[in-house]
Scaffold this motif. Structure first.
Motif, PDB file in Angstrom:
ATOM      1  N   ARG A 362      35.384  34.560 -36.116  1.00 57.44           N
ATOM      2  CA  ARG A 362      34.061  34.893 -36.642  1.00 57.44           C
ATOM      3  C   ARG A 362      34.019  34.528 -38.118  1.00 57.44           C
ATOM      4  O   ARG A 362      34.984  34.739 -38.844  1.00 57.44           O
ATOM      5  N   VAL A 363      32.909  33.951 -38.554  1.00 58.94           N
ATOM      6  CA  VAL A 363      32.747  33.638 -39.969  1.00 58.94           C
ATOM      7  C   VAL A 363      31.341  34.027 -40.409  1.00 58.94           C
ATOM      8  O   VAL A 363      30.388  34.014 -39.618  1.00 58.94           O
ATOM      9  N   LEU A 364      31.222  34.375 -41.678  1.00 61.83           N
ATOM     10  CA  LEU A 364      29.934  34.670 -42.295  1.00 61.83           C
ATOM     11  C   LEU A 364      29.595  33.533 -43.249  1.00 61.83           C
ATOM     12  O   LEU A 364      30.358  33.255 -44.178  1.00 61.83           O
ATOM     13  N   LEU A 365      28.485  32.869 -43.025  1.00 65.23           N
ATOM     14  CA  LEU A 365      28.089  31.725 -43.844  1.00 65.23           C
ATOM     15  C   LEU A 365      27.207  32.202 -44.993  1.00 65.23           C
ATOM     16  O   LEU A 365      26.258  32.960 -44.799  1.00 65.23           O
ATOM     17  N   ILE A 366      27.526  31.734 -46.186  1.00 65.06           N
ATOM     18  CA  ILE A 366      26.909  32.229 -47.413  1.00 65.06           C
ATOM     19  C   ILE A 366      25.465  31.736 -47.535  1.00 65.06           C
ATOM     20  O   ILE A 366      25.206  30.531 -47.482  1.00 65.06           O
ATOM     21  N   PRO A 367      24.504  32.646 -47.701  1.00 62.12           N
ATOM     22  CA  PRO A 367      23.104  32.223 -47.860  1.00 62.12           C
ATOM     23  C   PRO A 367      22.906  31.455 -49.169  1.00 62.12           C
ATOM     24  O   PRO A 367      23.574  31.712 -50.173  1.00 62.12           O
ATOM     25  N   GLN A 368      21.951  30.514 -49.139  1.00 61.23           N
ATOM     26  CA  GLN A 368      21.588  29.747 -50.330  1.00 61.23           C
ATOM     27  C   GLN A 368      20.068  29.759 -50.488  1.00 61.23           C
ATOM     28  O   GLN A 368      19.330  30.075 -49.559  1.00 61.23           O
ATOM     29  N   VAL A 369      19.633  29.391 -51.684  1.00 62.17           N
ATOM     30  CA  VAL A 369      18.203  29.207 -51.921  1.00 62.17           C
ATOM     31  C   VAL A 369      17.799  27.898 -51.246  1.00 62.17           C
ATOM     32  O   VAL A 369      18.329  26.832 -51.574  1.00 62.17           O
TER      33      VAL A 369
END
Length: 756
Positions: A362-369
């Protein structure tokens, strides 16, 4: 972690914080707190993708201030997710919140978002400055507290949990650490700070037992959550009535929920006595409760208190002294990582995403603008992440075939594969296949060499229940990883299938694989031939290869002026880097260049930067495309680190600056030629067109060795939304830059050895 409302409580009782003149000491730094604090409190850009150059300067200035006061920093970083899953709900909530904040920023509203490569920049600066660091397997708070307790030195952080830990050297909140203005004269310079110890808090409540503080934290609620039954208990206790009734607390100290809890707890001599009272109040000793069955509130509270338990000996103290160390010794459902991978992750040279994929699936992908109406920017890099997951599944002995794509045997017949490959290392090096781990002793076989010196850093990391099948040797069952990413404005779980590269490589013995093989895997995934990068400075090759990949994979297709702005930004960083005082050697090596003219070019580029507070509308289309580029680079850097840096990492602080990039794009979209900004700069002009030409070659899909487009297409059909096959935008920047490149063929014929 973090205890709700505790920072407000302490700051409201200012006598709990004592003024100190801090110098001549070890200092344990919560690295994650520090890079968040530095970025968000330095007026740095968040809307345009981040200004990594400004952030790096802030980090360097802080380290210089510490050195001037003879303060010896030891940085401890958070790693991946807690395998127990106790904090997973909190992490998902934070990710959802950041998606909304990123969208707010994209529309010019208030929000707070950490640019995706900030942690990478932070680690690069620490390594370049030779600052001791370690990246823990998961949450670092407890390891930080144990190290500071062992050394009897302070902790520098921005985390209210350190108001709970019993730290002899105290806790220095970052908010009152005045490092920007050291006082005194050498050698007695000092930093003004405020120091907290649990003694002051306990004295405030009638010299209560400090061992009761963890119980207060768990009852009140922290990042690991609060047992549901705790709210029932608090209602029974009626802490508000306790506050109104007063007691051992002094003055307004008790005017809060935490004050009421501390007041109640101060009536007990030990945690055991308090927990016994909890059992009685909750009916756990009667038929109504479940006392003794491990599920009662008192049992849950007792388990939560263990997060604040400080061990007498710190494993990190051994790590920083170069001795044998074993971290995270959980006793159930252990998943042992390959020793070289563990060591690389501990040194901060492997992103936590890879460890999460291996341990947690499982991975959490970093939100971007970005444009929230389009697919997440991370969709553009799915093929790279699929390759990472595929490599992570390749487990087992080097001389045992693991099925298609899973064998390390490159020669005919069983066994001897590694020795046969090792013979090719010097040949590959002499042919120009130079690995990136040159500085700081970070060689391709770094893990093995450190083991020979007596450093043993095997980590056992607890695997959550229902664990991954990724570790099974010889398994042909498709392996999938759950990615948590943005869909519209919501957090969504997407199941992504792992795709091992066509070039066989085994995870367990990857550290023994020759650099040529590891480079082959990297370039295969990115769909790039090594010859396409021949004219590119070594430290920029990964960025150029990623740019070629991005041109093929990004949706919508990046237009020519976007690529030109990106190349100008890289040129600005490279010229700036070469004009630093430490770059005198490089300048001497290319004395034919007019460095005064190059500085003028750099200043002209910098004048295009979008200034803070400037009323210029955000180009959301360009922002989305640049976010895709950063997502591709982030994933590619993870792959490169997993392969032990067959290419050196680019200097991120010189590579990307969002405000500069958007300013340059505005200049070009205004109808002016990109190359007009390079007038008079021979070095910068040569580099610009060299990079454009290399990107054109890398963006072509006519690479027989490339399977990245095919993997991206397959991955897009499995759990990804909004992807329409691989190979889109295959022409990349080729057609648009051809004419400009032909105008500067003489520049491009110059030898590139000066850049290496």
């Amino acid at each position: 972690m973090g205890v709700q409302g505790l920072t407000t409580f302490v700051e409201g009782n200012t006598h709990l914080l004592q003024d100190v003149k801090f110098r001549d000491s070890n200092l344990v730094i919560d690295g994650s707190s520090l890079y968040y604090h530095l970025y968000f409190n330095s007026s740095l850009d968040q809307q345009h993708g981040g200004d990594y150059d400004g952030f790096a300067r802030r980090v360097i200035n802080l380290l210089s201030a510490l050195a001037a006061c003879n303060i010896r920093p030891y940085v401890v970083l958070d790693g991946g997710m807690d395998p127990s899953d106790k904090k997973f709900s909190t992490l998902r909530q934070r990710l959802q919140s950041k998606i909304k904040e990123a969208d707010n920023l994209s529309h010019g509203r208030n929000g707070s978002i950490l640019p995706i490569l900030t942690k990478n920049v932070f680690i690069q600066v620490l390594l370049q400055r030779r600052i001791p660091l370690v990246q823990c397997p998961a949450e670092a708070d407890r390891e930080i507290a144990c190290l500071a307790h062992h050394w009897k030195c302070p902790v520098l952080a921005n985390d209210s949990d350190f108001y709970i830990f019993d730290l002899p050297g105290g806790y220095l909140p970052l908010s009152s650490f005045q490092w920007t203005n050291p006082n005194g004269k050498a050698p007695d310079r000092y930093i003004s700070a405020r120091c907290y110890t649990t003694n002051g808090l306990c004295h405030l409540f009638g010299s209560m037992n400090r061992e009761l503080l963890p119980l207060c934290a768990v009852l009140n609620g922290n990042d690991y959550g609060t047992p549901k039954e705790a709210e029932t208990l608090l209602a029974v206790l009626n802490v508000n009535a306790l506050v109104r009734g007063g007691g051992k607390g002094k003055g307004s100290a008790t005017q809060s929920r935490i004050g009421g809890l501390l007041l109640w707890l101060s009536s007990f001599s030990t945690p055991a006595a308090a927990l016994e009272e909890v059992s009685g109040l909750m009916g756990e000793g009667s038929g109504r409760g479940n006392r003794g069955q491990g599920g009662g509130l008192s049992s849950k509270l007792r388990a939560g208190m263990q997060e604040y338990h400080i061990t007498p000996q710190s494993s990190l103290a051994h790590w920083f002294s170069g001795e044998k160390v074993a971290l995270g010794g959980h006793i159930s459902q252990l998943a042992k990582l390959p020793e070289w991978l563990t060591h690389t992750a501990l040194k901060g040279q492997l992103t936590a995403m890879a460890v999460d994929a291996l341990v947690m699936n499982r991975v959490l992908l970093i939100p971007q603008v970005e444009n929230s109406k389009l697919s997440s920017s991370h969709c553009s890099a799915v093929a790279i992440r699929q390759a990472i997951y595929g490599i992570l599944q390749q487990r087992g002995p080097v001389n045992v075939s693991q099925g298609k794509g899973g064998s390390m045997q490159l020669s005919k017949g069983p066994g001897g594969a590694v020795k046969a490959q090792d013979k090719t290392v010097q040949e590959n090096m002499s042919q120009g296949m130079r690995g990136g781990r040159r500085g700081g002793g970070r060689g391709g076989g770094n893990g093995s060499r450190d083991m020979a010196q007596g450093v043993n850093v095997g980590i056992n990391i607890e695997k959550a229940a229902g664990g991954a099948t990724m570790h099974a040797q010889g398994s042909t069952t498709p392996i999938c990883v759950d990615e948590y990413d943005r869909m519209d404005l919501n957090l969504k779980k997407n199941t992504v299938e792992a795709h091992p590269p066509g070039t066989p490589i085994c995870l367990d013995t990857l550290d023994q694989a020759p650099v040529g093989l590891r480079l082959c895997v990297l370039l295969e995934v990115l769909g790039v031939k090594e010859s396409a990068l021949a004219a590119v400075p070594l430290h920029l090759r990964l960025a150029v290869a990623v740019t070629g990949f991005w041109l093929r994979e990004a949706t919508p297709k990046p237009p020519q002026h976007v690529l030109q702005a990106l190349m100008l930004c890289m040129v600005h960083g490279e010229v700036s880097r070469n004009n630093q005082p430490s770059a005198a050697r490089q300048q001497n090596a290319v004395q034919q260049q007019n460095w005064a003219a190059e500085r003028d070019v750099c200043a002209g580029l910098d004048r295009q930067r979008v200034r803070t507070g400037e009323r210029r509308g955000l180009d959301i289309g360009a922002t989305h495309i640049f976010s895709q580029w950063q997502a591709c680079l982030w994933s590619a850097m993870c792959l490169n680190q997993l392969l032990l840096l067959p290419l050196p990492e680019p200097f991120l602080s010189w590579l990307f600056s969002g405000t500069l990039l958007h300013g340059l794009l505005g200049y070009i979209k205004g109808g002016r030629a990109a190359e007009s900004l390079l007038a008079g700069g021979t070095f910068s002009g040569q580099l610009y067109f060299s990079l454009l030409n290399a990107v054109r070659k890398c963006s072509s899909k006519a690479h027989p060795s490339s399977s990245a487009a095919g993997r991206g297409k397959r991955g897009g059909a499995r759990g990804r939304r909004g992807r329409r096959g691989g190979g889109r935008g295959a022409r990349g920047g080729g057609q648009g830059t051809e004419e400009m490149i032909n105008r500067f063929t003489l520049l491009m014929e110059d030898d590139d050895s000066d850049y290496d």
